[in-house]
Scaffold this motif. Structure first.
Motif, PDB file in Angstrom:
ATOM      1  N   GLU A 161      40.716  50.443  50.594  1.00 38.40           N
ATOM      2  CA  GLU A 161      39.452  50.860  51.204  1.00 38.40           C
ATOM      3  C   GLU A 161      38.265  50.089  50.646  1.00 38.40           C
ATOM      4  O   GLU A 161      37.286  49.837  51.364  1.00 38.40           O
ATOM      5  N   ASN A 162      38.336  49.714  49.384  1.00 40.87           N
ATOM      6  CA  ASN A 162      37.233  48.994  48.745  1.00 40.87           C
ATOM      7  C   ASN A 162      37.313  47.490  48.939  1.00 40.87           C
ATOM      8  O   ASN A 162      36.428  46.757  48.475  1.00 40.87           O
ATOM      9  N   ASN A 163      38.349  47.014  49.610  1.00 43.44           N
ATOM     10  CA  ASN A 163      38.525  45.573  49.806  1.00 43.44           C
ATOM     11  C   ASN A 163      38.974  45.300  51.245  1.00 43.44           C
ATOM     12  O   ASN A 163      40.036  44.737  51.486  1.00 43.44           O
ATOM     13  N   LEU A 164      38.140  45.695  52.193  1.00 41.64           N
ATOM     14  CA  LEU A 164      38.469  45.494  53.605  1.00 41.64           C
ATOM     15  C   LEU A 164      38.007  44.129  54.100  1.00 41.64           C
ATOM     16  O   LEU A 164      38.630  43.536  54.971  1.00 41.64           O
ATOM     17  N   GLU A 165      36.912  43.631  53.543  1.00 43.82           N
ATOM     18  CA  GLU A 165      36.392  42.337  53.991  1.00 43.82           C
ATOM     19  C   GLU A 165      37.272  41.189  53.516  1.00 43.82           C
ATOM     20  O   GLU A 165      37.460  40.200  54.221  1.00 43.82           O
ATOM     21  N   GLU A 166      37.817  41.329  52.310  1.00 39.86           N
ATOM     22  CA  GLU A 166      38.744  40.336  51.763  1.00 39.86           C
ATOM     23  C   GLU A 166      40.004  41.059  51.300  1.00 39.86           C
ATOM     24  O   GLU A 166      40.120  41.448  50.137  1.00 39.86           O
ATOM     25  N   PRO A 167      40.939  41.279  52.217  1.00 39.64           N
ATOM     26  CA  PRO A 167      42.151  42.059  51.892  1.00 39.64           C
ATOM     27  C   PRO A 167      42.930  41.476  50.715  1.00 39.64           C
ATOM     28  O   PRO A 167      43.014  40.256  50.543  1.00 39.64           O
ATOM     29  N   ILE A 168      43.478  42.383  49.907  1.00 39.82           N
ATOM     30  CA  ILE A 168      44.253  41.993  48.737  1.00 39.82           C
ATOM     31  C   ILE A 168      45.731  41.918  49.115  1.00 39.82           C
ATOM     32  O   ILE A 168      46.246  42.804  49.819  1.00 39.82           O
ATOM     33  N   GLU A 169      46.405  40.890  48.656  1.00 39.60           N
ATOM     34  CA  GLU A 169      47.841  40.759  48.924  1.00 39.60           C
ATOM     35  C   GLU A 169      48.610  41.887  48.250  1.00 39.60           C
ATOM     36  O   GLU A 169      48.191  42.433  47.224  1.00 39.60           O
ATOM     37  N   LEU A 170      49.754  42.245  48.821  1.00 46.58           N
ATOM     38  CA  LEU A 170      50.533  43.372  48.318  1.00 46.58           C
ATOM     39  C   LEU A 170      50.980  43.164  46.875  1.00 46.58           C
ATOM     40  O   LEU A 170      50.971  44.103  46.067  1.00 46.58           O
ATOM     41  N   ASP A 171      51.354  41.945  46.517  1.00 42.88           N
ATOM     42  CA  ASP A 171      51.765  41.676  45.137  1.00 42.88           C
ATOM     43  C   ASP A 171      50.618  41.924  44.166  1.00 42.88           C
ATOM     44  O   ASP A 171      50.828  42.435  43.045  1.00 42.88           O
ATOM     45  N   GLU A 172      49.396  41.578  44.565  1.00 41.59           N
ATOM     46  CA  GLU A 172      48.229  41.828  43.712  1.00 41.59           C
ATOM     47  C   GLU A 172      47.961  43.321  43.585  1.00 41.59           C
ATOM     48  O   GLU A 172      47.623  43.811  42.502  1.00 41.59           O
ATOM     49  N   LEU A 173      48.093  44.037  44.697  1.00 42.34           N
ATOM     50  CA  LEU A 173      47.916  45.490  44.644  1.00 42.34           C
ATOM     51  C   LEU A 173      48.903  46.117  43.664  1.00 42.34           C
ATOM     52  O   LEU A 173      48.541  47.007  42.880  1.00 42.34           O
ATOM     53  N   ALA A 174      50.138  45.651  43.709  1.00 48.04           N
ATOM     54  CA  ALA A 174      51.165  46.175  42.806  1.00 48.04           C
ATOM     55  C   ALA A 174      50.788  45.914  41.352  1.00 48.04           C
ATOM     56  O   ALA A 174      50.970  46.776  40.484  1.00 48.04           O
ATOM     57  N   THR A 175      50.243  44.741  41.081  1.00 48.06           N
ATOM     58  CA  THR A 175      49.838  44.399  39.709  1.00 48.06           C
ATOM     59  C   THR A 175      48.705  45.298  39.242  1.00 48.06           C
ATOM     60  O   THR A 175      48.707  45.794  38.104  1.00 48.06           O
ATOM     61  N   PHE A 176      47.725  45.536  40.142  1.00 50.91           N
ATOM     62  CA  PHE A 176      46.557  46.351  39.775  1.00 50.91           C
ATOM     63  C   PHE A 176      46.945  47.773  39.403  1.00 50.91           C
ATOM     64  O   PHE A 176      46.346  48.376  38.509  1.00 50.91           O
TER      65      PHE A 176
END
Length: 368
Positions: free
Chosen positions: A235-250
């Motif tokens: 929700e906080n990164n709609l303009e520049e979507p984050i890749e799924l692997d990065e989301l997993a790391t976060f």
């Protein structure tokens, strides 16, 4: 505009509150504002508060539910108030006038404290009266307000009391805002007693957040903390979507764990859910802002306008251009039009309310 004033009322005199009613204001937000004031007078046996309904010209105003209220005053005959609240509601970007904006600016110059309930803050922001202030507004209007008025410090709180501005989201949240105001003026004994009269289990404060509509994706209403963290990142990164692997790391889980959580709790893949969030943001901007379709596609993280249009048509059912045409030109969708003898017969208030609500981003968002 400098916002160095403070929210201050003389507790020894009656606080005079005026409610400027906009077309299609929400009745629940208005009632949630006035009823605590009425009950405070009843319990204290004193006229701690007075209130009046105001319209632009003194003529009746139709609420979002189709009911009509006759105001006490017109803007020109409204007299002096300590606090003026803009009561907004449905289709806020097209339900206020230049005359109302000018009048609110005049009240600000006079030192009147100002506020908004439901979507009313949008009008104050349009007038430049919320620049530099914390601002709360109904979540459905939040995206449009953030994009259109970057000088306003928008948040996702139930309400905000910032110096001489009071802004609240919709529903019952105005009651909490006024109860907090009451506590500042007359102490917690009175506000707690008012809360008890309305069967409120507690008085929510400025740190409470609006409950975003997650439940529409999850009928069970249950999400794991890690899933909530991933969704908040999306929700906080709609303009520049984050890749799924990065989301997993976060969030410190594996990609496969994220995929399992989404399928188990939301019955869809992470990428599809992310796309849905971006398209929902786009739908709000199409209906509630003047941004071009090119600007909206960029603001929602699409690589090109044609790609955005294809995705929108596939998942929403209409093109972005047609979506905007429906909202801005008032063309009623076929699903709302009566069809001879087979048409559903509505009571007038419900029919009118449904017709007006088709411009809202949430229109038709829940299948029944």
């Amino acid at each position: 505009m400098a916002n160095n004033a403070t929210l201050a009322f003389d507790a020894r005199s009656t606080t005079k509150v005026g409610f400027l009613l906009l077309d299609h204001f929400t009745m629940i937000a208005l009632a949630s504002s006035i009823e605590p004031l009425r009950m405070a007078n009843q319990l204290s046996a004193e006229e701690l508060y007075s209130w009046n309904l105001i319209s632009e010209n003194g003529q009746p105003v139709t609420a979002s539910d189709g009911l009509v209220l006759t105001p006490d005053l017109s803007m020109e005959s409204s007299g002096e108030f300590d606090l003026i609240i803009v009561a907004g509601g449905v289709d806020i970007t097209r339900t206020f006038t230049a005359k109302q904006v000018s009048w609110l600016m005049k009240q600000s110059r006079k030192g009147v404290q100002l506020g908004g309930i439901c979507t009313g803050a949008y009008v104050l922001a349009y007038a430049g009266l919320l620049n530099g202030y914390q601002c709360s507004v109904h979540w459905e209007c939040l995206t449009a307000l953030q994009e259109t008025f970057p000088k306003v410090n928008c948040n996702n709180k139930l309400f905000s009391i910032d110096k001489d501005r009071l802004t609240s989201s919709g529903g019952s949240a105005p009651m909490d805002m006024f109860l907090n105001m009451m506590t500042k003026q007359h102490g917690p004994k009175l506000s707690n007693a008012v809360s008890d009269m309305f069967i409120c289990d507690r008085i929510r404060n400025e740190s409470d957040q609006q409950r975003m509509p997650m439940r529409q994706f999850n009928s069970a209403g249950v999400c794991t903390p890690k899933l909530v963290d991933v969704i908040e990142l999306m929700e906080n990164n709609l303009e520049e979507p984050i890749e799924l692997d990065e989301l997993a790391t976060f969030v410190d889980v594996s990609r496969r764990q994220i995929e399992r959580m989404f399928h188990r709790h939301l019955d869809c893949s992470p990428s599809r859910f992310y796309l849905r969030l971006r398209l929902e943001r786009a739908r709000k901007l199409l209906k509630q802002s003047n941004m071009s379709i090119v600007e909206i596609s960029m603001a929602c993280g699409f690589i090109s306008t044609p790609h955005f249009s294809r995705c929108y048509r596939k998942h929403i059912g209409v093109s972005p251009r047609d979506e905007r045409k429906i909202a801005w030109k008032g063309e009623v969708p076929e699903s709302l039009k009566a069809d001879g003898k087979d048409a559903i017969v509505y009571i007038p208030h419900a029919h009118d309310a449904l017709n007006h609500s088709h411009t809202e981003p949430s229109y038709g968002s829940v299948a029944v």
